[in-house]
Design a protein around this motif. Structure first.
Motif: not given
Ligand SMILES: [Zn+2]
Length: 265
Positions: A231-247
């Motif tokens: 998800i982070a790759d596809i949306k151009g986000m950092g891993y932590d940002e994508a983790a926080a968002l999905t949680t």
């Protein structure tokens, strides 16, 4: 992210963002170690799905309502061979545990496993019953839609469903646009696919969750780390940002309250 690491080093603690697995099947693992192990990796929220009678019973028994949250349902694979009285038994189990369950799932349609018209009719009948009980109890739906996503979206829209989650999302860009319009959610498994990547580019950030679908796709709930990386790759986000968002999305969608907290190790 670099800043955070430096600060963490200075205070000799490593802060991890809590992770959420929006769809898996813990009942298919031996013992309870798998949930404990996932917690050790920071997977603080696990939504585990029942698929038939025994699986629903086991799902309830292994859910604690703190980290492991149950969804109950009859999936298309089991719908085709389940007799009406057993379907009723499951509907009653769902009703009598409505205060514990976070969703009706796994339910849906699968056009790969069934070819006969009778089986397809049965799948549709059970799926509609599952939607009806979700509407009756005010619960969201966690949906399997293999090779059937167009029909699934038609049925959900016709029935006026507002809260639905397309697990193991494998739609195209058109489906993605429809999902945004309908306000539904998708979850991303720990498997790369060019088609999914194209479609996910279109999906609203507020509609994306991560799933392990373990043990079918991922090996355990920890596999959401890979889903989050995708998800982070596809949306151009950092891993932590994508983790926080999905949680955050998973908590909001399944109405899992409170902050379980950032784990410090
Ligand atoms: Zn599943």
């Amino acid at each position: 992210m670099a800043m955070k690491t430096v600060m963490a080093d200075q205070t000799s603690t490593v802060q991890r963002v809590e992770l959420a697995d929006a769809h898996c099947h813990l009942d298919l693992f031996e013992g309870n170690d798998i949930a404990m192990e996932a917690l050790g990796y920071g997977v603080n929220i696990i939504v585990t799905n029942g698929v038939d009678t025994m699986s629903n019973i086991k799902t309830l028994s292994i859910s604690d309502g703190r980290h492991v949250f149950p969804a109950l349902g009859i999936d298309p694979q089991h719908a085709v061979s389940m007799m009406d009285d057993e379907v009723e038994f499951n509907l009653n189990m769902i009703r009598s545990n409505s205060d514990r369950i976070v969703a009706i799932g796994e339910v849906g349609l699968d056009y790969v496993i069934s070819e006969s018209p009778a089986q397809l009719t049965r799948q549709h009948k059970i799926f509609e019953k599952m939607i009806d009980i979700a509407l009756e109890l005010g619960k969201p739906l966690s949906i399997h839609s293999r090779s059937a996503i167009g029909d699934v979206l038609d049925i959900l829209e016709e029935k006026g469903v507002k809260s639905a989650h397309l697990h193991f999302f494998e739609g195209d860009e058109e489906h993605a646009a429809r999902i945004n319009e309908l306000g539904y959610m998708v979850s991303v498994p720990p498997q790369k696919s060019a088609k999914r990547s194209r479609a996910l580019k279109i999906i609203d950030l507020s509609s994306i969750m991560a799933e392990s679908d373990s043990p079918a796709a991922g090996s355990s709930p920890k596999s959401v780390e890979e889903s989050i990386r995708i998800i982070a790759d596809i949306k151009g986000m950092g891993y932590d940002e994508a983790a926080a968002l999905t949680t955050a999305n998973t908590k909001r969608f399944f109405k899992i309250g409170g902050t379980i907290g950032i784990r410090k190790i």
